[in-house]
Design a protein around this motif. Structure first.
Motif, PDB file in Angstrom:
ATOM      1  N   ARG A  97      52.983  46.110  42.100  1.00 40.58           N
ATOM      2  CA  ARG A  97      51.863  45.388  41.476  1.00 40.58           C
ATOM      3  C   ARG A  97      52.371  44.739  40.197  1.00 40.58           C
ATOM      4  NH1 ARG A  97      46.078  48.104  40.449  1.00 40.58           N
ATOM      5  NH2 ARG A  97      47.257  49.383  39.034  1.00 40.58           N
ATOM      6  N   VAL A  98      52.162  43.420  40.088  1.00 37.86           N
ATOM      7  CA  VAL A  98      52.653  42.687  38.922  1.00 37.86           C
ATOM      8  C   VAL A  98      51.551  42.343  37.933  1.00 37.86           C
ATOM      9  CG1 VAL A  98      54.685  41.758  40.078  1.00 37.86           C
ATOM     10  CG2 VAL A  98      52.554  40.452  40.126  1.00 37.86           C
ATOM     11  N   GLY A  99      50.309  42.631  38.292  1.00 43.39           N
ATOM     12  CA  GLY A  99      49.227  42.369  37.352  1.00 43.39           C
ATOM     13  C   GLY A  99      47.880  42.340  38.031  1.00 43.39           C
ATOM     14  N   GLY A 100      46.877  42.181  37.207  1.00 42.56           N
ATOM     15  CA  GLY A 100      45.511  42.091  37.693  1.00 42.56           C
ATOM     16  C   GLY A 100      44.682  41.295  36.710  1.00 42.56           C
ATOM     17  N   THR A 101      43.536  40.855  37.157  1.00 43.58           N
ATOM     18  CA  THR A 101      42.643  40.119  36.267  1.00 43.58           C
ATOM     19  C   THR A 101      41.195  40.489  36.556  1.00 43.58           C
ATOM     20  OG1 THR A 101      41.924  37.942  35.486  1.00 43.58           O
ATOM     21  CG2 THR A 101      42.624  38.073  37.789  1.00 43.58           C
ATOM     22  N   LEU A 102      40.476  40.731  35.492  1.00 45.17           N
ATOM     23  CA  LEU A 102      39.035  40.962  35.587  1.00 45.17           C
ATOM     24  C   LEU A 102      38.289  39.633  35.510  1.00 45.17           C
ATOM     25  CD1 LEU A 102      38.741  44.068  33.240  1.00 45.17           C
ATOM     26  CD2 LEU A 102      38.792  44.035  35.749  1.00 45.17           C
ATOM     27  N   ARG A 103      39.024  38.557  35.157  1.00 45.04           N
ATOM     28  CA  ARG A 103      38.408  37.237  35.008  1.00 45.04           C
ATOM     29  C   ARG A 103      38.418  36.465  36.322  1.00 45.04           C
ATOM     30  NH1 ARG A 103      42.030  35.520  30.368  1.00 45.04           N
ATOM     31  NH2 ARG A 103      42.110  33.714  31.708  1.00 45.04           N
ATOM     32  N   ASN A 104      38.195  37.169  37.399  1.00 44.86           N
ATOM     33  CA  ASN A 104      38.065  36.562  38.719  1.00 44.86           C
ATOM     34  C   ASN A 104      36.860  37.213  39.371  1.00 44.86           C
ATOM     35  OD1 ASN A 104      39.565  34.785  40.754  1.00 44.86           O
ATOM     36  ND2 ASN A 104      39.153  36.624  41.954  1.00 44.86           N
ATOM     37  N   VAL A 105      36.184  36.501  40.251  1.00 48.24           N
ATOM     38  CA  VAL A 105      35.022  37.060  40.946  1.00 48.24           C
ATOM     39  C   VAL A 105      35.369  37.165  42.421  1.00 48.24           C
ATOM     40  CG1 VAL A 105      32.596  36.730  41.507  1.00 48.24           C
ATOM     41  CG2 VAL A 105      33.449  36.009  39.277  1.00 48.24           C
TER      42      VAL A 105
END
Length: 188
Positions: free
Chosen positions: A168-176
């Motif tokens: 896993r290289v990252g994640g974002t909460l700024r996506n729906v």
């Protein structure tokens, strides 16, 4: 109607027709697009994009400096493929199932990105997609896959059988909805 509104309209219509193929009622957001392409640039060379939909990730590749003629878009949905052809006329577009990628992409690529809903697919289908993709990726190249799930969307048995590892290289909460990105590459 703005391009963003049109994209949402196209996506929603496609989702209504086949929710398992599209898997989301809205296109991915800019934060996810920037995350999935952040390790890719002009030095990468050819980039294969699986399931580009309306081209959100494609635009992010262009922002990163990837030449449009170095992008191969593999899109099964005819309406999305036609839209992509209008938006990205210099890109190579294959209107086909991603499991058949080995037949349509001859030159080796430096990376691949995927917007495919792997969690809704049978392991055999995921295996075919990854086997075909890695047959077209050069040495050291990786596939970047996003997921709405909390773990890698590729089953461990598929990774092991193909000699691949996922990080896993990252994640974002700024996506729906919120999303995570995995780098999948050959072991060793």
């Amino acid at each position: 109607m703005t391009a963003l509104t049109m994209d949402a309209y196209h996506f929603f219509r496609a989702w209504m027709r086949d929710p398992l193929r599209v898997a989301s009622v809205t296109p991915s957001g800019k934060a996810l697009a920037d995350l999935i392409v952040r390790e890719i640039g002009p030095e990468t060379g050819r980039v294969i994009e699986l399931g580009p939909g309306t081209g959100v990730f494609t635009r992010a590749l262009l922002r990163r400096g990837v030449a449009e003629e170095n992008i191969v878009l593999v899109e099964m949905g005819a309406e999305f493929a036609a839209l992509l052809q209008q938006r990205f006329p210099k890109a190579q577009i294959a209107c086909t199932d991603a499991a058949r990628i080995a037949r349509f992409c001859a030159a080796p690529a430096g990376a691949a990105i995927s917007g495919l809903p792997l969690l809704s697919m049978r392991p055999e289908k995921v295996f075919a997609i990854l086997a075909g993709t890695f047959a077209r990726l050069g040495e050291g190249a990786a596939l970047y896959q996003f997921t709405y799930g909390l773990r890698c969307p590729v089953p461990r048995a598929v990774l092991d059988r193909l000699g691949l590892s996922a990080v896993r290289v990252g994640g974002t909460l700024r996506n729906v909805p919120p999303a995570f990105v995995y780098r999948i590459s050959r072991k060793g």
